[in-house]
Structure formats: C-alpha cells, structure tokens
Design a protein around this motif. Structure first.
Motif, PDB file in Angstrom:
ATOM      1  N   UNK A 163       0.872  -1.237   0.083  1.00  0.00           N
ATOM      2  CA  UNK A 163      -0.078  -0.101   0.026  1.00  0.00           C
ATOM      3  C   UNK A 163       0.824   1.242   0.018  1.00  0.00           C
ATOM      4  N   UNK A 164       0.332   2.283  -0.580  1.00  0.00           N
ATOM      5  CA  UNK A 164       1.028   3.666  -0.399  1.00  0.00           C
ATOM      6  C   UNK A 164       0.153   4.775   0.047  1.00  0.00           C
ATOM      7  N   UNK A 165       0.645   5.872   0.352  1.00  0.00           N
ATOM      8  CA  UNK A 165      -0.194   6.877   0.877  1.00  0.00           C
ATOM      9  C   UNK A 165       0.486   8.147   0.819  1.00  0.00           C
ATOM     10  N   UNK A 166      -0.271   9.413   0.139  1.00  0.00           N
ATOM     11  CA  UNK A 166       0.104  10.912   0.231  1.00  0.00           C
ATOM     12  C   UNK A 166      -0.685  11.487   1.469  1.00  0.00           C
ATOM     13  N   UNK A 167       0.005  12.033   2.209  1.00  0.00           N
ATOM     14  CA  UNK A 167      -0.327  12.800   3.442  1.00  0.00           C
ATOM     15  C   UNK A 167      -0.149  14.434   3.039  1.00  0.00           C
ATOM     16  N   UNK A 168      -1.155  14.956   2.905  1.00  0.00           N
ATOM     17  CA  UNK A 168      -1.044  16.573   2.293  1.00  0.00           C
ATOM     18  C   UNK A 168      -0.559  17.430   3.425  1.00  0.00           C
ATOM     19  N   UNK A 169      -0.021  18.386   3.291  1.00  0.00           N
ATOM     20  CA  UNK A 169       0.269  19.451   4.435  1.00  0.00           C
ATOM     21  C   UNK A 169      -0.917  19.919   5.058  1.00  0.00           C
ATOM     22  N   UNK A 170      -0.431  19.745   6.309  1.00  0.00           N
ATOM     23  CA  UNK A 170      -1.449  20.194   7.399  1.00  0.00           C
ATOM     24  C   UNK A 170      -2.547  19.357   7.836  1.00  0.00           C
ATOM     25  N   UNK A 171      -2.525  18.221   7.305  1.00  0.00           N
ATOM     26  CA  UNK A 171      -3.345  17.176   7.619  1.00  0.00           C
ATOM     27  C   UNK A 171      -3.188  16.282   8.822  1.00  0.00           C
ATOM     28  N   UNK A 172      -4.388  16.216   9.572  1.00  0.00           N
ATOM     29  CA  UNK A 172      -3.912  15.388  10.617  1.00  0.00           C
ATOM     30  C   UNK A 172      -3.939  14.044  10.415  1.00  0.00           C
ATOM     31  N   UNK A 173      -2.785  13.272  10.981  1.00  0.00           N
ATOM     32  CA  UNK A 173      -2.577  11.917  10.587  1.00  0.00           C
ATOM     33  C   UNK A 173      -1.811  11.254  11.702  1.00  0.00           C
TER      34      UNK A 173
END
Length: 114
Positions: free
Chosen positions: A82-92
């Motif tokens: 699996x892969x993911x992109x976490x945008x700027x300022x996203x709570x994660x």
C-alpha cells in the motif's frame, strides 16, 4: 550511494504520543539528496506514531506488516504494497494493527526531518 537497511541505526521516537516507534534516516542531503529525506519507520506490535500535523506533505510506502493510517479522522487499513500521500497540515497517525513489525518508507521535504 548504495547501502542496506541493516546498516542504518534505528533511533527511538521520543516525541509525545509515539509508542514502540523507531526511525532510520536512509537518504538525506548529507548523502547528496538535496531537498528531501527518505526515512524508514518501524512500529512494533502495539506501536504507533503520534497524531500530528505539519506544514509539509509526505509520501509513504508500506513495506511490511499491516496497520492503519488515520487521515483527518478516517482510518484507512494498509498492508505491504500500500502507499499513501499525506497533504500538508492534514491530521494523521500510523498504527501497527498486526502481530509483526509494521515497516514503511516516509519521504519528506528536508524541513520535515528534525
């Protein structure tokens, strides 16, 4: 530069909310990759990263194990491949949901490594 993950020292994540979490910095400006850093995180069974935000995006590629990526309040189940992109300022947050080590690559802009 050519190396192997076994040659990189793991550093315990000692930030509030991190549990059973380790980081290995593999490639950075120190090795000649200007502007970016590739790290490998390892979460032991029951481990997690803290829930957090930051002003830079990052990408993740999941190498081993199974877990969840919490992104803006929604849990997304992930496993090796699996892969993911976490945008700027996203709570994660990342959580190990399996019985084995949950290992993933995380690439950030240089300002994201600190």
């Amino acid at each position: 530069m050519i190396s192997h993950i076994d040659n990189v020292s793991a550093v315990a994540m000692k930030i509030p909310g991190a549990e059973k979490a380790w980081k290995k910095v593999c490639i950075s400006p120190q090795e000649g990759w200007e502007g970016y850093v590739m790290r490998v995180f390892e979460l032991e069974p029951g481990g997690n990263t803290p829930e957090h935000t930051h002003p830079w995006p990052h990408i993740n590629y999941f190498l081993q194990g199974e877990g969840a990526v919490y992104l803006d309040g929604t849990a997304h189940e992930v496993k090796a491949g699996s892969f993911a992109y976490i945008p700027s300022n996203a709570l994660h947050k990342m959580i190990n949901r399996g019985d084995d080590v949950f290992r993933f690559i995380c690439i950030v802009p240089e300002e994201g490594e600190g």
